[in-house]
Design an enzyme around this catalytic site. Structure first.
Site, mmCIF file in Angstrom:
data_model
loop_
_atom_site.group_PDB
_atom_site.id
_atom_site.type_symbol
_atom_site.label_atom_id
_atom_site.label_comp_id
_atom_site.label_asym_id
_atom_site.label_seq_id
_atom_site.Cartn_x
_atom_site.Cartn_y
_atom_site.Cartn_z
ATOM 1 N N CYS A 178 8.511 83.946 31.628
ATOM 2 C CA CYS A 178 7.564 84.772 30.859
ATOM 3 C C CYS A 178 7.256 86.048 31.635
ATOM 4 O O CYS A 178 7.632 86.202 32.799
ATOM 5 C CB CYS A 178 6.283 83.991 30.582
ATOM 6 N N ASN A 216 5.691 73.417 35.806
ATOM 7 C CA ASN A 216 4.506 73.772 35.029
ATOM 8 C C ASN A 216 3.405 72.736 35.273
ATOM 9 O O ASN A 216 3.659 71.528 35.255
ATOM 10 C CB ASN A 216 4.874 73.833 33.544
ATOM 11 N N SER A 243 13.759 80.869 30.484
ATOM 12 C CA SER A 243 13.569 82.309 30.647
ATOM 13 C C SER A 243 12.128 82.597 31.087
ATOM 14 O O SER A 243 11.177 82.175 30.426
ATOM 15 C CB SER A 243 13.848 82.990 29.306
ATOM 16 N N CYS A 301 5.570 85.477 35.091
ATOM 17 C CA CYS A 301 6.468 84.987 36.148
ATOM 18 C C CYS A 301 7.507 86.041 36.519
ATOM 19 O O CYS A 301 7.886 86.181 37.689
ATOM 20 C CB CYS A 301 7.137 83.697 35.692
ATOM 21 N N GLU A 356 7.504 78.673 37.831
ATOM 22 C CA GLU A 356 7.843 79.610 38.903
ATOM 23 C C GLU A 356 6.632 79.875 39.807
ATOM 24 O O GLU A 356 6.765 80.004 41.028
ATOM 25 C CB GLU A 356 8.337 80.929 38.305
ATOM 26 N N ASP A 385 0.592 77.842 26.289
ATOM 27 C CA ASP A 385 1.226 78.201 27.557
ATOM 28 C C ASP A 385 1.814 79.603 27.535
ATOM 29 O O ASP A 385 1.968 80.219 28.591
ATOM 30 C CB ASP A 385 2.324 77.179 27.900
ATOM 31 N N HIS A 393 2.615 78.225 35.803
ATOM 32 C CA HIS A 393 3.926 78.024 35.204
ATOM 33 C C HIS A 393 4.862 77.516 36.309
ATOM 34 O O HIS A 393 4.499 77.532 37.487
ATOM 35 C CB HIS A 393 4.427 79.358 34.650
#
Lengths: 165, 165
Positions: free
Chosen positions: A95, A55, A93, A98, A68, A159, A66
């Site tokens: 979002c 991030n 996990s 992503c 990913e 975020d 983020h």
């Protein structure tokens, strides 16, 4: 790169090792004053770590990076179809942004460390044929919870598109 | 910024003007050798253009900077909840990544110029309560089709996660 000199197809017993790479990225971000979420992109046929990311909201004033997404940005352009042979490892996990990005590029496997601190687009992933594996990593869960509860965690709602109470 | 000196709430009659801002970004990208998709983020209560962006796959070797994502990156961090007062204007139906990003930030309105050259995540947007308006702009549709059919259009499949035949 894998520490192994012989390339081999990734199997579930390799997942904790790949997640460790993502976790190290989360810790790197935390040490920079950023949000402690990390990711690693693994080429499944060879077990190679193609890219790492974390991030970068705080560090780059970014709405998009983020963990990913940062990992995919750090990768840069690759030949068409390569991402179809990759797995995205992420400490939290993913979002909906992503998750949808993994769907766009037809990444077939997403491995997450935990979804106790946030439940993202796992159902959207599954609905689009992506395999989702949750490692339920207690250490990473605690790290993220401790951060959210800390003063630095005040950026967390921003975020994930939420508004602080 | 709006050319008007008085800030006023955006209405549908303003949409073609906002789309022109997105279209200029698409043309800018094309002039740089990039993919001609542009976006603009509009603050609805004031009609202000908060940010502009365009696809930057070619220019930045980016997997993530579609027009809408680039627009959000150019914006930088904003106060929690501001994006809930904004509309995303884009010259092409937003892919699932860009659609999900609008959902993440609870952007309530997405206005697109056309979906004849590509149909993205419009249903996902609607399923998540986002209003979607298609301006069916013939000029922008032709610009995008001409580009896809040109030699430069060979990068198009990569941008949408497809593999060339």
């Amino acid at each position: 790169m894998s520490s192994s000199t012989v390339e081999k197809k990734a199997t579930p017993e390799d997942y904790p090792r790949f997640m460790q790479t993502a976790y190290e990225q989360a810790l790197k971000s935390r040490s920079e004053g950023g949000i402690p979420i990390g990711a690693a992109l693994i080429h499944l046929p060879t077990s190679r770590v193609l890219s790492r990311g974390h991030n970068n909201r705080v560090q780059l004033s970014s709405n998009v990076r983020h963990g990913e997404m940062d990992c995919l940005e750090n990768l840069g352009r690759v030949p068409e179809g390569l991402l179809r042979e990759c797995a995205m490892f992420t400490t939290l996990s993913p979002c909906i942004m992503c998750s949808a990005t993994c769907i766009l590029y037809k990444i077939p496997l997403v491995v997450l460390a935990e979804n106790q601190n946030f439940l993202g687009g796992e159902q959207l992933l599954r609905d689009n044929g992506v395999e989702v594996v949750n490692l339920n990593d207690e250490n990473i869960t605690k790290m993220m919870k401790d951060w959210i509860d800390s003063p630095q965690g005040s950026v967390w709602n921003e975020d994930i598109g939420e508004v602080s109470k």
